[in-house]
Scaffold this active site. Structure first.
Site, short mmCIF file in Angstrom:
data_model
loop_
_atom_site.label_atom_id
_atom_site.label_comp_id
_atom_site.label_asym_id
_atom_site.label_seq_id
_atom_site.Cartn_x
_atom_site.Cartn_y
_atom_site.Cartn_z
N LYS A 1 0.85 -1.20 0.00
CA LYS A 1 0.00 0.00 0.00
C LYS A 1 0.88 1.25 0.00
O LYS A 1 1.88 1.30 0.74
CB LYS A 1 -0.90 -0.02 1.24
CG LYS A 1 -1.87 1.16 1.33
CD LYS A 1 -2.69 1.10 2.61
CE LYS A 1 -3.72 2.22 2.68
NZ LYS A 1 -4.50 2.18 3.95
N SER B 1 -9.41 2.20 3.31
CA SER B 1 -8.60 2.91 2.35
C SER B 1 -7.61 2.02 1.60
O SER B 1 -7.06 2.44 0.59
CB SER B 1 -7.80 4.01 3.07
OG SER B 1 -6.96 3.43 4.05
N SER C 1 -9.37 -0.12 7.56
CA SER C 1 -8.88 -0.08 6.18
C SER C 1 -8.26 -1.36 5.65
O SER C 1 -7.94 -1.43 4.46
CB SER C 1 -7.88 1.06 6.01
OG SER C 1 -8.57 2.26 5.91
N1 GLN Z 1 -12.64 4.70 6.94
C1 GLN Z 1 -11.90 5.12 8.09
C2 GLN Z 1 -11.42 6.54 7.91
O1 GLN Z 1 -11.72 7.11 6.90
C3 GLN Z 1 -10.76 4.19 8.35
C4 GLN Z 1 -9.61 4.39 7.45
C5 GLN Z 1 -8.41 3.60 7.82
O2 GLN Z 1 -8.49 2.60 8.53
N2 GLN Z 1 -7.27 4.07 7.38
O3 GLN Z 1 -10.79 7.10 8.74
#
Ligand code: GLN
Length: 490
Positions: A85, A160, A184
């Site tokens: 990632k 994400s 994420s």
């Molecule tokens: N969807 C959550 C956010 O927008 C989690 C994102 C993540 O785990 N990086 O913060």
């Protein structure tokens, strides 16, 4: 020659060790598939064919020597092509975190998690797409294009870490790293029908992970099954002096077990089966829980009464920490710069032009929550409620080994569906945020498909450092079912 990209990681590793094919052939197969499919999927932001093939040639030497000399143990990961990632730094590859503000940034060092995989002999194919600074649940917040779900191209892959999940689901790589601050890894794993591990806070070093919410950030991984994830976890985990929150606990032996779950106590929290959730998701998860029961696990009701507070608490703490972490992107130290009349104008121009709308929204929210006069009412209060959420888990894990629940209220939603309504997107995270607030690990894996053919995910959570139980239960489930063997885009 078998269809190499359809193999599981462990089968690919067996083939490499036996000399049935080489890492160079495996890497070419992945690169060809990326070439063929990724113009449509957009799961990679950067592909590195030369360095990947160089690593593959080196792995082939190691494997050949091991075969010749009667195989002193080489890692399961030697010669296996993986993706990273784009929030993890890899020396020699750009790192953008999905943001224009880091365009062209070449990190001078490699994240510890990635370095440990490299030391074990993996081949790094490239960097995968992500919501900008990992803020989002759909990968639509990337500044470099939207990743598509390989099961249905009009759907998001989740986020994400949507690029990593989609790349594994489409067979572009055998495993991929992600980060999980509020879901994420688990949510995109569920949306893409792959297995995803969120590690305990502090279990895997955060050194070289571009910071989002530092008290919540964890490094995790995607593969097709728990068995495939095992070597990634045991290779990455363990103390790292370069991360002051890294836990000094030894890396556990993972015994996948023989599929017998007798003695395992699994709690099912009623707060995770809410009104308005997609019926197919509830059905799929309840059926999967019955499979765990049939394998010998004891299934019990459990209450996690503060679950509904996780969302407001997370969306204060994460933006607050992000506002501090993102202060460093000022056009001076990293990435491109927009000129201004003076230094302050330069900061404002750069940040104004190069951060996307969701990142700006969170910086504003977080700055407000931390400002003098509001700190106690918002950030301080959120931290107190966070303790209550953690105590729910402490209480539950006094008598339980695992908690079983859905990952998300629905299967993958449509691209653009939450377009101009950020709050409705935040609601997608209700079932994943609590684990990050409590610091506990979680595994997400496919347990069926809805009526439109989209994967349904189940989540198991364990107490901090309880990854071995996650592996054992997920592997037992995957030994008697075959959802994880279904392939998108075959
Ligand atoms: N969807 C959550 C956010 O927008 C989690 C994102 C993540 O785990 N990086 O913060």
């Amino acid at each position: 020659m078998p269809n190499l990209t359809a193999l599981s990681l462990l089968d690919a590793s067996d083939g490499l060790r036996a000399g049935d094919f080489s890492s160079v052939e495996l890497t070419h197969a992945c690169l060809d598939r990326i070439q063929a499919l990724d113009a449509v999927l957009c799961s990679f932001l950067f592909v590195a064919p030369e360095s990947a093939l160089e690593q593959a040639r080196h792995a082939d030497q190691v494997l050949r020597r091991a075969r010749r000399e009667g195989a002193p143990a080489v890692s399961r990961l030697t010669g296996i092509p993986v993706a990273i990632k784009d929030v993890l730094c890899v020396q020699g590859m750009p790192a953008t975190a999905g943001s224009r503000i880091l365009e062209g940034f070449l990190p001078p060092y490699t994240a510890t998690s990635v370095q440990r995989l490299l030391d074990a002999g993996v081949v790094i194919l490239g960097k995968t797409n992500t919501d900008e600074f990992a803020m989002g649940s759909s990968t639509e917040n990337s500044s470099y294009g939207v990743t598509h779900n390989p099961w249905r191209l009009d759907r998001v892959p989740g986020g994400s870490s949507g690029g990593s999940a989609a790349a594994v689901a489409a067979g572009l790589c055998f495993a991929a790293l992600g980060s999980d601050t509020g879901g994420s890894v688990r949510q995109p794993a569920a949306f893409c029908g792959v297995t995803g591990l969120k590690t305990s806070y502090g279990r895997v070093s955060r050194y070289g992970l571009i910071a989002y919410g530092s008290s919540l950030d964890t490094v995790g991984a995607f593969a097709r099954s728990a068995a495939d994830l095992q070597p990634l976890f045991t290779t990455m985990a363990g103390h790292d002096a370069l991360d002051s929150t890294s836990l000094p606990a030894p890396v556990p032996e993972i015994d996948l077990g023989r599929g017998d779950l007798r003695g395992l106590r699994v709690g099912v929290p009623r707060e995770y089966f809410i009104d308005g959730m997609q019926p197919a998701v509830e059905r799929g998860v309840r059926q999967a829980i019955e499979v765990l029961r049939s394998l010998g696990a004891t299934i019990e009701d459990v209450r996690l009464p503060h679950t509904d507070l996780a969302l407001p608490v997370y969306y204060l703490i994460a933006p607050a920490e992000a506002s501090a972490n993102l202060a460093r992107y000022d056009g001076v130290r990293f990435g491109p710069r927009r000129a201004g009349m003076d230094l302050l104008a330069q900061y404002l121009e750069t940040r104004g032009a190069l951060f996307g709308p969701e990142v700006k929204r969170r910086i504003m929210l977080g700055t407000y929550a931390l400002s003098a006069g509001y700190y106690d009412a918002y950030y301080g209060q959120a931290q107190k409620v966070r303790t209550l959420i953690k105590q729910d888990f402490d209480e539950a894990f006094r008598r339980l080994d695992l908690i079983a629940c859905p990952v998300t209220p629905t299967t993958a939603f449509g691209i653009g569906q939450h377009g101009d309504d950020p709050l409705s997107m935040y609601l997608e995270d209700v079932f994943t945020l609590p684990a990050n607030l409590a610091g506990v690990p979680g595994m997400a894996f496919p347990v069926g498909y809805d009526e439109t053919g989209l994967p349904i995910g189940m989540q198991l959570m364990a107490p901090s450092l309880g990854e071995p139980a996650l592996f054992r239960a997920t592997h037992a489930y995957q030994s008697v079912t075959a959802w994880q063997k279904e392939r998108a885009l075959r």
